[in-house]
Design an enzyme around this catalytic site. Structure first.
Site, PDB file in Angstrom:
ATOM      1  N   GLY A   9       0.825  -1.205   0.000  1.00 37.87           N
ATOM      2  CA  GLY A   9       0.000   0.000   0.000  1.00 37.87           C
ATOM      3  C   GLY A   9       0.860   1.255   0.000  1.00 37.87           C
ATOM      4  O   GLY A   9       2.086   1.199   0.049  1.00 37.87           O
ATOM      5  N   THR A  10       0.205   2.385  -0.022  1.00 34.58           N
ATOM      6  CA  THR A  10       0.892   3.679  -0.055  1.00 34.58           C
ATOM      7  C   THR A  10       1.851   3.836   1.118  1.00 34.58           C
ATOM      8  O   THR A  10       2.883   4.488   1.008  1.00 34.58           O
ATOM      9  CB  THR A  10      -0.149   4.822  -0.074  1.00 34.58           C
ATOM     10  OG1 THR A  10      -0.956   4.681  -1.242  1.00 34.58           O
ATOM     11  CG2 THR A  10       0.509   6.187  -0.075  1.00 34.58           C
ATOM     12  N   PHE A  11       1.521   3.235   2.244  1.00 35.75           N
ATOM     13  CA  PHE A  11       2.359   3.254   3.443  1.00 35.75           C
ATOM     14  C   PHE A  11       3.825   2.994   3.098  1.00 35.75           C
ATOM     15  O   PHE A  11       4.724   3.648   3.621  1.00 35.75           O
ATOM     16  CB  PHE A  11       1.845   2.139   4.370  1.00 35.75           C
ATOM     17  CG  PHE A  11       2.020   2.426   5.828  1.00 35.75           C
ATOM     18  CD1 PHE A  11       1.054   3.117   6.528  1.00 35.75           C
ATOM     19  CD2 PHE A  11       3.136   1.976   6.496  1.00 35.75           C
ATOM     20  CE1 PHE A  11       1.204   3.366   7.873  1.00 35.75           C
ATOM     21  CE2 PHE A  11       3.291   2.215   7.848  1.00 35.75           C
ATOM     22  CZ  PHE A  11       2.322   2.919   8.533  1.00 35.75           C
ATOM     23  N   ASP A  12       4.080   2.016   2.249  1.00 33.20           N
ATOM     24  CA  ASP A  12       5.439   1.576   1.960  1.00 33.20           C
ATOM     25  C   ASP A  12       5.944   1.951   0.566  1.00 33.20           C
ATOM     26  O   ASP A  12       6.985   1.453   0.142  1.00 33.20           O
ATOM     27  CB  ASP A  12       5.535   0.058   2.137  1.00 33.20           C
ATOM     28  CG  ASP A  12       5.719  -0.317   3.589  1.00 33.20           C
ATOM     29  OD1 ASP A  12       6.525   0.357   4.266  1.00 33.20           O
ATOM     30  OD2 ASP A  12       5.085  -1.269   4.048  1.00 33.20           O
ATOM     31  N   LYS A  13       5.238   2.803  -0.127  1.00 35.28           N
ATOM     32  CA  LYS A  13       5.705   3.176  -1.463  1.00 35.28           C
ATOM     33  C   LYS A  13       6.844   4.179  -1.388  1.00 35.28           C
ATOM     34  O   LYS A  13       6.900   5.024  -0.507  1.00 35.28           O
ATOM     35  CB  LYS A  13       4.554   3.740  -2.295  1.00 35.28           C
ATOM     36  CG  LYS A  13       3.606   2.642  -2.759  1.00 35.28           C
ATOM     37  CD  LYS A  13       2.621   3.131  -3.773  1.00 35.28           C
ATOM     38  CE  LYS A  13       1.793   1.968  -4.286  1.00 35.28           C
ATOM     39  NZ  LYS A  13       0.741   2.416  -5.186  1.00 35.28           N
TER      40      LYS A  13
END
Length: 162
Positions: A9-13
């Site tokens: 998810g965006t969390f880890d991008k």
């Protein structure tokens, strides 16, 4: 102990400044926990690194199996926001009893620094997973919601009661 499962998810991008594209490299969770001076007993395991729009029911079954297969009853899952509610529903319908499962994510990648909501959401979710009764929840923007009482408002970018 709190088990943290990373799904992407965006969390880890991460952001490629040359191409302007977002991509996955490694999870930011260990760095976030260290920078936040987290003293909780946590274990971080990466299950997958995918955009939530690409998560399949097979991926969700993997998440369910990992939740069932651990001894701890406090589970935090980082997840992309686009299909977080669908995964929460899948987990709830899997009838995993006696465990508090909290899904959280970010609208802005942690790699973007102080503009990311990821730090705040992670901290809030860690508090919620320790204090809520068994069940499946979504924690975003300092609030928590039961899996069946939440929706993502795509026009505001906030999660709100369904």
């Amino acid at each position: 102990m709190i088990q943290i499962f990373v799904t992407g998810g965006t969390f880890d991008k991460e952001y490629n400044f040359v191409t302007g594209k977002l991509f996955f490299q490694d999870s930011n969770l260990p760095e976030m926990l260290e920078r936040g001076r987290c003293t909780l007993d946590v274990s971080v395991r990466t299950l997958m690194m995918v955009d939530s729009l690409e998560i399949t029911d097979l991926d969700r079954e993997n998440i369910v199996n990992n939740c069932r297969g651990i001894d701890t009853n406090q589970i935090l899952i980082t997840h992309g926001t686009d299909t977080m509610v669908q995964t929460a529903e899948y987990l709830a319908k899997a009838d995993i009893t006696g465990k508090t499962i909290v899904l959280t994510g970010a609208m802005i990648p942690y790699a973007f620094g102080s503009s990311s909501d990821g730090f705040f959401n992670l901290g809030s979710a860690l508090g919620f997973v320790q204090s809520l009764p068994p069940g499946v929840y979504v924690a975003m923007n300092g609030r928590y919601f039961s899996w069946d009482g939440v929706k993502k408002n795509r026009s505001t970018g906030y999660f709100e009661p369904a």
